[in-house]
Scaffold this motif. Structure first.
Motif, short mmCIF file in Angstrom:
data_model
loop_
_atom_site.label_atom_id
_atom_site.label_comp_id
_atom_site.label_asym_id
_atom_site.label_seq_id
_atom_site.Cartn_x
_atom_site.Cartn_y
_atom_site.Cartn_z
N THR A 194 0.34 -0.96 -0.18
CA THR A 194 -0.25 0.14 -0.03
C THR A 194 1.27 0.89 -0.35
O THR A 194 1.64 1.26 0.16
CB THR A 194 -0.86 -0.12 0.87
OG1 THR A 194 0.02 0.22 2.06
CG2 THR A 194 -1.32 -1.55 1.57
N VAL A 195 -0.06 1.91 -0.12
CA VAL A 195 1.16 4.14 -0.10
C VAL A 195 1.03 3.48 0.95
O VAL A 195 2.49 4.36 1.37
CB VAL A 195 0.06 4.84 -1.37
CG1 VAL A 195 0.91 6.45 -0.89
CG2 VAL A 195 0.01 4.82 -2.60
N LEU A 204 16.91 -2.88 1.11
CA LEU A 204 15.29 -2.28 1.09
C LEU A 204 15.08 -1.19 -0.16
O LEU A 204 14.05 -1.42 -0.63
CB LEU A 204 15.77 -1.02 2.27
CG LEU A 204 15.50 -1.18 3.43
CD1 LEU A 204 15.96 -0.02 4.36
CD2 LEU A 204 13.79 -1.70 4.52
N GLN A 205 16.14 -1.43 -1.07
CA GLN A 205 16.32 -0.65 -2.45
C GLN A 205 15.44 -1.45 -2.70
O GLN A 205 14.13 -1.50 -3.87
CB GLN A 205 17.59 -1.02 -3.20
CG GLN A 205 18.13 0.39 -2.31
CD GLN A 205 19.60 1.09 -2.73
OE1 GLN A 205 20.19 0.19 -2.79
NE2 GLN A 205 20.07 1.38 -3.85
N ARG A 206 15.74 -3.52 -3.08
CA ARG A 206 15.01 -3.97 -3.71
C ARG A 206 13.54 -4.47 -3.04
O ARG A 206 12.62 -4.43 -4.21
CB ARG A 206 15.37 -5.56 -3.21
CG ARG A 206 17.53 -6.07 -3.57
CD ARG A 206 17.65 -7.24 -3.46
NE ARG A 206 17.77 -7.35 -2.81
CZ ARG A 206 18.96 -7.76 -1.28
NH1 ARG A 206 20.09 -6.72 -2.54
NH2 ARG A 206 19.23 -8.13 -0.58
N LYS A 207 13.45 -3.91 -1.87
CA LYS A 207 11.70 -4.03 -1.32
C LYS A 207 11.03 -3.06 -2.36
O LYS A 207 10.18 -2.72 -2.45
CB LYS A 207 11.80 -4.20 0.10
CG LYS A 207 12.00 -5.46 0.40
CD LYS A 207 11.75 -5.37 2.05
CE LYS A 207 12.22 -6.22 3.32
NZ LYS A 207 12.25 -6.34 4.04
N GLY A 264 7.82 -0.82 -6.76
CA GLY A 264 7.79 -0.31 -8.52
C GLY A 264 7.65 1.50 -7.89
O GLY A 264 7.48 2.19 -7.99
N ASP A 265 8.19 1.91 -6.53
CA ASP A 265 8.53 3.07 -6.32
C ASP A 265 10.12 3.12 -6.30
O ASP A 265 11.31 3.63 -5.38
CB ASP A 265 9.03 3.29 -4.57
CG ASP A 265 8.73 4.48 -3.66
OD1 ASP A 265 9.51 5.22 -4.98
OD2 ASP A 265 8.17 5.07 -2.81
N VAL A 306 13.85 4.02 -4.60
CA VAL A 306 15.16 3.12 -4.35
C VAL A 306 16.53 4.53 -5.23
O VAL A 306 17.55 4.46 -4.30
CB VAL A 306 15.11 2.58 -5.92
CG1 VAL A 306 16.50 1.88 -6.39
CG2 VAL A 306 13.55 1.80 -5.57
N GLU A 307 16.14 5.32 -6.02
CA GLU A 307 17.40 6.56 -6.83
C GLU A 307 17.86 7.18 -4.76
O GLU A 307 19.10 7.54 -5.16
CB GLU A 307 16.63 8.05 -7.43
CG GLU A 307 16.65 7.24 -8.39
CD GLU A 307 16.01 7.72 -9.90
OE1 GLU A 307 14.92 8.72 -8.94
OE2 GLU A 307 15.75 7.61 -10.71
#
Length: 270
Positions: free
Chosen positions: A78-79, A185-188, A193-194, A198-199
């Protein structure tokens, strides 16, 4: 928004203390970045013993702070769940501004390069917080909307009397955990879709390698000044101050880039 003019621009450590006392997160972040931008115009009094005029650190009324195990876990599907995770990271970065400012003002009598290093760290942590807060606002939330915990500042307070313990147990221990935690965390967040999150985490990981390296550099410098073995001393300090034990999986390449020795990396598996 351009960073506001720094308070007390004449002297670095006094300005850092004034920013640490600041309770408004935006003002603290903007003021810290402005202080770094003005660094070439600042004097430095490394000898003066300063005293706070307000409780430390300055904080907003929200987020509500509670024990880490009581902070709710939410699904990244969820957002709101993604926003809660990004809020937790933003809270870490806000506390990281505070700990860098505290390292800057608190300890007199160190080389000028020490204070310049921690000013750089504070400014980069302020950038991280700003990027995360802007992304949170894009998700319909703001810093303070979710509960948080206070683990990073707790260790900062425990080591307030000793720069050697501070360098050992905050940047080299607590912040080094972020080197390990960031790629998962980057993978999750990527799976959710965020891409922007990630950046931002990639920027944070790059800078945090440098922050941990600064902690390693000054920990070793302080050990050398005191005739102490940095590898042998570390577990003594970790036990004395009840520091959390590093948990795998470890980001060994990032830790190596941050200046941990082969011996120290081998001990992670002991």
């Amino acid at each position: 928004m351009q960073p506001a003019a720094p308070p007390h621009p004449a002297e670095l450590r006094r300005a850092a203390l004034a920013l640490l006392e600041q309770s408004d997160p935006q003002a603290k972040a903007c003021g810290t970045r402005a202080l770094f931008a003005a660094r070439d115009c600042l004097s430095l009094d490394a000898a003066v013993v300063l005293r706070p005029s307000a409780p430390l650190p300055g904080r907003p009324q929200r987020p509500l702070l509670m024990p880490a195990l009581r902070v709710p876990q939410r699904s990244l599907a969820t957002v709101k769940g993604r926003a809660a995770l990004l809020h937790a990271i933003a809270h870490i970065e806000f506390n990281a501004i505070n700990l860098a400012l505290d390292a800057l003002w608190r300890f007199p009598g160190l080389p000028s390069a020490y204070y310049r290093d921690w000013l750089q760290v504070a400014a980069e942590e302020a950038l991280h917080f700003t990027l995360l807060r802007e992304h949170l606002l894009g998700l319909g939330h703001d810093y303070g909307d979710f509960d948080a915990h206070d683990g990073l500042w707790t260790m900062t307070a425990r080591t307030a009397h000793d720069p050697l313990a501070r360098m050992a147990l905050v940047p080299r221990t607590l912040e080094a955990r972020g080197l390990d935690a960031t790629p998962p965390l980057q993978r999750k967040l990527g799976s959710a879709g965020d891409a922007r999150a990630v950046e931002i985490l990639e920027i944070i990981l790059r800078d945090e390698i440098g922050h941990v390296a600064i902690g390693n550099r000054w920990y070793r410098w302080l050990c050398e000044r005191g005739g102490l073995d940095p590898v042998a001393l570390y577990p003594e300090l970790a036990a004395r101050y009840e520091a959390p034990r590093p948990r795998p999986p470890f980001n060994l390449s990032a830790r190596e880039a941050a200046g941990f020795s082969a011996e120290e990396l081998a001990l992670l598996g002991a």
